[in-house]
Enzyme design. Sequence first.
Site, PDB file in Angstrom:
ATOM      1  N   HIS A  71      12.067   8.444   3.308  1.00 37.21           N
ATOM      2  CA  HIS A  71      12.325   8.679   4.738  1.00 37.21           C
ATOM      3  C   HIS A  71      12.854  10.077   5.006  1.00 37.21           C
ATOM      4  O   HIS A  71      13.165  10.413   6.150  1.00 37.21           O
ATOM      5  CB  HIS A  71      13.300   7.645   5.279  1.00 37.21           C
ATOM      6  CG  HIS A  71      14.750   7.894   4.965  1.00 37.21           C
ATOM      7  ND1 HIS A  71      15.201   8.206   3.709  1.00 37.21           N
ATOM      8  CD2 HIS A  71      15.859   7.865   5.768  1.00 37.21           C
ATOM      9  CE1 HIS A  71      16.515   8.356   3.743  1.00 37.21           C
ATOM     10  NE2 HIS A  71      16.936   8.171   4.968  1.00 37.21           N
ATOM     11  N   GLY A  72      12.975  10.901   3.976  1.00 37.77           N
ATOM     12  CA  GLY A  72      13.472  12.250   4.157  1.00 37.77           C
ATOM     13  C   GLY A  72      13.762  12.866   2.805  1.00 37.77           C
ATOM     14  O   GLY A  72      13.140  12.522   1.794  1.00 37.77           O
TER      15      GLY A  72
END
Length: 498
Positions: A417-418
């Site tokens: 997610h990042g």
Amino acid sequence: MDTINPNLRISGPATATIDVGDAHSPITVIGNDAIRQTFDDQTIQQAINSRLAPGVTDVVLNPDAHVGYGAPVGCVMLSPTHVYPGPVGVDIKCSMSLLQTDIPADEIVSQTVRRKLIQAIGKRVPSGAGRGQRHVPKSRPVDGRLGFQLTTEGASKNVLKKLGIPKAWADRCEDWHHTAPDGSSDTLAARLEFLGRNRDSLDRLESKYRQLGSYGGGNHFGEAEVVRFAKDQASREVAQSFGLRDGHVAFLSHCGSRGLGHDLAMGQFRSLKTSFQKQGLAFPAGDPQLVYADARSDEGRLYLCDMAMGANFATVNHLMINQLVLEAFREVFPSVRGELVYFISHNIVRQEQVGQQLQWVHRKGATRAFPARHPGLQRTPFAETGHPILLPGNPRDGSSVMVALPGAERSAFSVNHGAGRRMSRTKAKKMLDQHQIDTELMNHDILSNCRQYPRDEAPDAYKDFNQVLASVEQAGLATEVARLEAKFVIKDGAPADD
């Protein structure tokens, strides 16, 4: 990594497995050698605890993985029967969204213009823990009735009309609404009425509704970007099909369900822990943060109802922020036009077909990654391309828009997610130099609404984003179609602790 876990088996340039015993399938690890070295003992142990928990059939560790609540942040956990609140977390449906404008990049070269945009956004979108509409003069008022409606209906046409949000934006959401396990919004309404059954609890709910259209603290942010397409023609065509505009300004947001989601999640943790204690059940690996419920049980259905309501609030919160940001841009550029590119979550459990089995897919700090022609994208604008994957990196190194490849099947159609933390917040505050952080951002011509950029959110508190992206691409999960270059950042306006 080999010294951290002797059961690691390298299976590709950016894939590996961790054996957890003959009776269990191994944990899938996504990450090249540089990334695997970032996984500490506690992260690995949490992944093993999650894999050995009741009802769990598979666990995937993504390159951004680090210590989380019971399960690592940056993991995917599958079960055909059980739901686990820990691998969703307290910020239910924390998500990313991207708004594309028609403003050419050279229109925001001036720092004066960017300061005006920061001020205009600040008048409409509050930021920071506990902050809501009363803290800014140009937000949207949300009373108890509308708050109840959006929490149970999500981004329905009536809700969007009342808030002045374009109805078409609902089609650009991973999920525009969530229902109870029985498929009904009425069941959610009954549950929410029960939670607000007395004056004190109702007042607290209504105070949380008033946080609609706001960023929280910590790693939540809003960021003005310049879109830069990838060089190869196929990727450029995909980026264009998403609605991205090369060399133009976009706005990236990261936030979730705010205080409402936190209260719903904490209520469920307390309830399930009490249920375990009354029944004399053992917590997986002795960790109460891995409390669980059979999805078909009363406890499981109540958790899924509360999660759905938090998710509905998060969805409308993002859409409201994007509408307010667009209005702020119009204060500086009156003729600007903007459209939502996509809204996608990374703290949620969804029931999906994985292989031959219907599974509860828990994504904790993990992003759905459906490629072209995936059955889950039928009748969406992304059926023939795959949906946009929005991956925040850091202001200095940029963020990424990717699209999934068929190889994403090996990670349960999920990616990171990042960037993922490499330092705890406490360590970052102790180790990183405030002057160096602010000077580096200034040298990269990146502005902020903060007097001092939060030390625990500095780029160096996170993993090497380029290595994270390289891991995803080397593993054959997804490919980058555009890079986002930060021009200014909206964070919790409180100064970093001294």
